[in-house]
Design an enzyme around this catalytic site. Sequence first.
Site, PDB file in Angstrom:
ATOM      1  N   THR A   8       1.053  -1.128  -0.058  1.00 29.79           N
ATOM      2  CA  THR A   8       0.062   0.245   0.054  1.00 29.79           C
ATOM      3  C   THR A   8       0.862   1.227  -0.128  1.00 29.79           C
ATOM      4  O   THR A   8       1.886   1.437   0.694  1.00 29.79           O
ATOM      5  CB  THR A   8      -0.866   0.110   1.366  1.00 29.79           C
ATOM      6  OG1 THR A   8      -1.755   1.179   1.380  1.00 29.79           O
ATOM      7  CG2 THR A   8      -0.368  -0.124   2.584  1.00 29.79           C
ATOM      8  N   ASN A  10      -0.823   3.871   1.234  1.00 25.90           N
ATOM      9  CA  ASN A  10      -1.534   4.767   1.841  1.00 25.90           C
ATOM     10  C   ASN A  10      -1.200   4.780   3.460  1.00 25.90           C
ATOM     11  O   ASN A  10      -1.134   3.783   4.181  1.00 25.90           O
ATOM     12  CB  ASN A  10      -3.084   4.120   2.128  1.00 25.90           C
ATOM     13  CG  ASN A  10      -3.851   5.068   2.773  1.00 25.90           C
ATOM     14  OD1 ASN A  10      -3.655   5.402   4.051  1.00 25.90           O
ATOM     15  ND2 ASN A  10      -5.071   5.139   2.434  1.00 25.90           N
ATOM     16  N   GLY A  12      -1.995   6.227   6.196  1.00 23.62           N
ATOM     17  CA  GLY A  12      -2.970   5.810   7.223  1.00 23.62           C
ATOM     18  C   GLY A  12      -2.815   4.589   7.451  1.00 23.62           C
ATOM     19  O   GLY A  12      -3.104   3.647   8.458  1.00 23.62           O
ATOM     20  N   LYS A  13      -3.254   3.532   6.467  1.00 19.36           N
ATOM     21  CA  LYS A  13      -3.177   2.160   6.125  1.00 19.36           C
ATOM     22  C   LYS A  13      -2.070   1.424   6.912  1.00 19.36           C
ATOM     23  O   LYS A  13      -1.964   0.581   7.702  1.00 19.36           O
ATOM     24  CB  LYS A  13      -3.507   1.473   5.084  1.00 19.36           C
ATOM     25  CG  LYS A  13      -4.684   1.632   4.353  1.00 19.36           C
ATOM     26  CD  LYS A  13      -4.630   0.856   2.981  1.00 19.36           C
ATOM     27  CE  LYS A  13      -6.039   1.254   2.196  1.00 19.36           C
ATOM     28  NZ  LYS A  13      -6.058   0.374   0.951  1.00 19.36           N
ATOM     29  N   ASP A  70      -7.650  -3.725   0.143  1.00 18.78           N
ATOM     30  CA  ASP A  70      -8.799  -2.821  -0.449  1.00 18.78           C
ATOM     31  C   ASP A  70      -9.842  -2.651   0.204  1.00 18.78           C
ATOM     32  O   ASP A  70     -10.546  -3.621   0.712  1.00 18.78           O
ATOM     33  CB  ASP A  70      -8.969  -3.559  -2.024  1.00 18.78           C
ATOM     34  CG  ASP A  70      -9.487  -2.460  -2.871  1.00 18.78           C
ATOM     35  OD1 ASP A  70      -8.549  -1.565  -3.263  1.00 18.78           O
ATOM     36  OD2 ASP A  70     -10.506  -2.379  -3.297  1.00 18.78           O
ATOM     37  N   SER A  71     -10.294  -1.450   0.196  1.00 14.39           N
ATOM     38  CA  SER A  71     -11.142  -0.907   1.076  1.00 14.39           C
ATOM     39  C   SER A  71     -12.006   0.279   0.662  1.00 14.39           C
ATOM     40  O   SER A  71     -11.718   0.698  -0.211  1.00 14.39           O
ATOM     41  CB  SER A  71     -10.814  -0.618   2.563  1.00 14.39           C
ATOM     42  OG  SER A  71      -9.536   0.141   2.646  1.00 14.39           O
ATOM     43  N   TYR A 155     -12.534   8.781   5.184  1.00 13.65           N
ATOM     44  CA  TYR A 155     -13.793   9.315   5.545  1.00 13.65           C
ATOM     45  C   TYR A 155     -13.942   9.256   6.908  1.00 13.65           C
ATOM     46  O   TYR A 155     -15.149   9.370   7.515  1.00 13.65           O
ATOM     47  CB  TYR A 155     -14.798   8.423   4.993  1.00 13.65           C
ATOM     48  CG  TYR A 155     -14.813   8.516   3.381  1.00 13.65           C
ATOM     49  CD1 TYR A 155     -15.551   9.477   2.649  1.00 13.65           C
ATOM     50  CD2 TYR A 155     -14.060   7.589   2.456  1.00 13.65           C
ATOM     51  CE1 TYR A 155     -15.766   9.432   1.336  1.00 13.65           C
ATOM     52  CE2 TYR A 155     -14.173   7.685   1.275  1.00 13.65           C
ATOM     53  CZ  TYR A 155     -14.821   8.576   0.497  1.00 13.65           C
ATOM     54  OH  TYR A 155     -14.644   8.786  -0.987  1.00 13.65           O
ATOM     55  N   ASP A 156     -12.813   9.050   7.584  1.00 14.10           N
ATOM     56  CA  ASP A 156     -13.064   8.922   9.379  1.00 14.10           C
ATOM     57  C   ASP A 156     -14.005   9.968   9.836  1.00 14.10           C
ATOM     58  O   ASP A 156     -14.774   9.542  10.560  1.00 14.10           O
ATOM     59  CB  ASP A 156     -11.669   8.802   9.863  1.00 14.10           C
ATOM     60  CG  ASP A 156     -10.985   7.363   9.676  1.00 14.10           C
ATOM     61  OD1 ASP A 156     -11.645   6.514   9.126  1.00 14.10           O
ATOM     62  OD2 ASP A 156      -9.828   7.193  10.059  1.00 14.10           O
ATOM     63  N   HIS A 181     -13.180  -1.993  10.118  1.00 16.94           N
ATOM     64  CA  HIS A 181     -13.238  -3.030   9.208  1.00 16.94           C
ATOM     65  C   HIS A 181     -12.218  -3.748   8.911  1.00 16.94           C
ATOM     66  O   HIS A 181     -11.894  -4.946   8.632  1.00 16.94           O
ATOM     67  CB  HIS A 181     -13.759  -2.412   7.706  1.00 16.94           C
ATOM     68  CG  HIS A 181     -13.125  -0.894   7.401  1.00 16.94           C
ATOM     69  ND1 HIS A 181     -12.877  -0.267   8.318  1.00 16.94           N
ATOM     70  CD2 HIS A 181     -12.334  -0.948   6.386  1.00 16.94           C
ATOM     71  CE1 HIS A 181     -12.315   0.976   7.556  1.00 16.94           C
ATOM     72  NE2 HIS A 181     -11.762   0.576   6.432  1.00 16.94           N
TER      73      HIS A 181
HETATM   74  P1  ITT Z   1      -3.699   1.661  -1.646  1.00 21.39           P
HETATM   75  O1  ITT Z   1      -4.346   1.250  -2.715  1.00 21.39           O
HETATM   76  O2  ITT Z   1      -2.091   2.265  -1.998  1.00 21.39           O
HETATM   77  O3  ITT Z   1      -3.848   0.942  -0.500  1.00 21.39           O
HETATM   78  P2  ITT Z   1      -5.762   3.846  -1.484  1.00 21.39           P
HETATM   79  O4  ITT Z   1      -6.010   4.741  -0.614  1.00 21.39           O
HETATM   80  O5  ITT Z   1      -5.662   3.946  -2.883  1.00 21.39           O
HETATM   81  O6  ITT Z   1      -4.014   2.986  -0.867  1.00 21.39           O
HETATM   82  P3  ITT Z   1      -7.874   1.851  -1.636  1.00 21.39           P
HETATM   83  O7  ITT Z   1      -7.724   1.746  -3.013  1.00 21.39           O
HETATM   84  O8  ITT Z   1      -8.098   0.673  -1.002  1.00 21.39           O
HETATM   85  O9  ITT Z   1      -6.615   2.575  -0.999  1.00 21.39           O
HETATM   86  O10 ITT Z   1      -9.016   3.128  -1.523  1.00 21.39           O
HETATM   87  C1  ITT Z   1      -9.668   3.020  -0.224  1.00 21.39           C
HETATM   88  C2  ITT Z   1     -10.142   4.568   0.161  1.00 21.39           C
HETATM   89  O11 ITT Z   1     -11.248   4.243   0.864  1.00 21.39           O
HETATM   90  C3  ITT Z   1      -9.204   5.272   1.067  1.00 21.39           C
HETATM   91  O12 ITT Z   1      -8.540   6.138   0.170  1.00 21.39           O
HETATM   92  C4  ITT Z   1     -10.119   6.288   1.793  1.00 21.39           C
HETATM   93  O13 ITT Z   1     -10.632   7.197   1.093  1.00 21.39           O
HETATM   94  C5  ITT Z   1     -11.541   5.090   2.173  1.00 21.39           C
HETATM   95  N1  ITT Z   1     -10.935   4.199   3.291  1.00 21.39           N
HETATM   96  C6  ITT Z   1     -10.401   2.979   3.388  1.00 21.39           C
HETATM   97  N2  ITT Z   1     -10.362   2.655   4.591  1.00 21.39           N
HETATM   98  C7  ITT Z   1     -10.535   3.757   5.385  1.00 21.39           C
HETATM   99  C8  ITT Z   1     -10.736   3.971   6.807  1.00 21.39           C
HETATM  100  O14 ITT Z   1      -9.982   3.168   7.733  1.00 21.39           O
HETATM  101  N3  ITT Z   1     -11.118   5.216   7.267  1.00 21.39           N
HETATM  102  C9  ITT Z   1     -11.345   6.267   6.393  1.00 21.39           C
HETATM  103  N4  ITT Z   1     -11.319   5.988   5.012  1.00 21.39           N
HETATM  104  C10 ITT Z   1     -10.892   4.873   4.571  1.00 21.39           C
END
Ligand code: ITT
Length: 198
Positions: A8, A10, A12-13, A70-71, A155-156, A181
């Site tokens: 990832t 991200n 935050g993740k 993926d979330s 979206y937290d 989640h």
């Molecule tokens: P990676 O693909 O590199 O992991 P990304 O941010 O693009 O990073 P996703 O494609 O899974 O990840 O997109 C998920 C989006 O959903 C993310 O950018 C947030 O906007 C939202 N999201 C997922 N989990 C969340 C969380 O725990 N809190 C708030 N928003 C979340």
Amino acid sequence: MEKIILATRNKGKIAEFSELLSPYNIEILTSYDLGEPFDIVEDDDTFRGNARLKATIYMEATNLPALADDSGLMVDILEGAPGVNSARYAKENATDEENNQKLLENLKNVPKEKRTARFVSAIALVFPNKSVQIVEGFCEGIILDEPKGENGFGYDPIFYVIEAGKTYAEMTPKEKNIYSHRAKAMQKLARIMPSVWR
Ligand code: ITT
């Protein structure tokens, strides 16, 4: 010690997974240890499919077990949107704030009882021998009509967790890792992967 690569970009993740994986004897590398980021087109229409795609690309690049999440947020009255498009809901490369604003606009005048939603996380763990584990976790909530709380990402601030009585952004990182989640998906993975997660 087992090594895995977190597939990832991200941050935050990455922060959440560092905490979620901390009880286990695993060394965690992230995409930031690899130099140039990969340009991954997440074009599957399921969370599971996109998680598998991301993990597979990182596993092939590193020859290490790769873990991807993926979330996204599924809002009932919007028929599951933003869903797999959560990261780019307002536009390509949208900021978290732009995505939140777009969602709040699309829910303008929708009463509280119809603002039900759930967060979904699909986690894929792909091994160099090509074995794949995929799990999903969910968290039920309501979309508020204005942001509340300062923590977290995405979206937290507008996702209110019914069970906890607060938004994700009002939770400490430890609290979010009880209700989220992503935490629920990780618990499932831990149950089916006892030999790795120890
Ligand atoms: P990676 O693909 O590199 O992991 P990304 O941010 O693009 O990073 P996703 O494609 O899974 O990840 O997109 C998920 C989006 O959903 C993310 O950018 C947030 O906007 C939202 N999201 C997922 N989990 C969340 C969380 O725990 N809190 C708030 N928003 C979340």
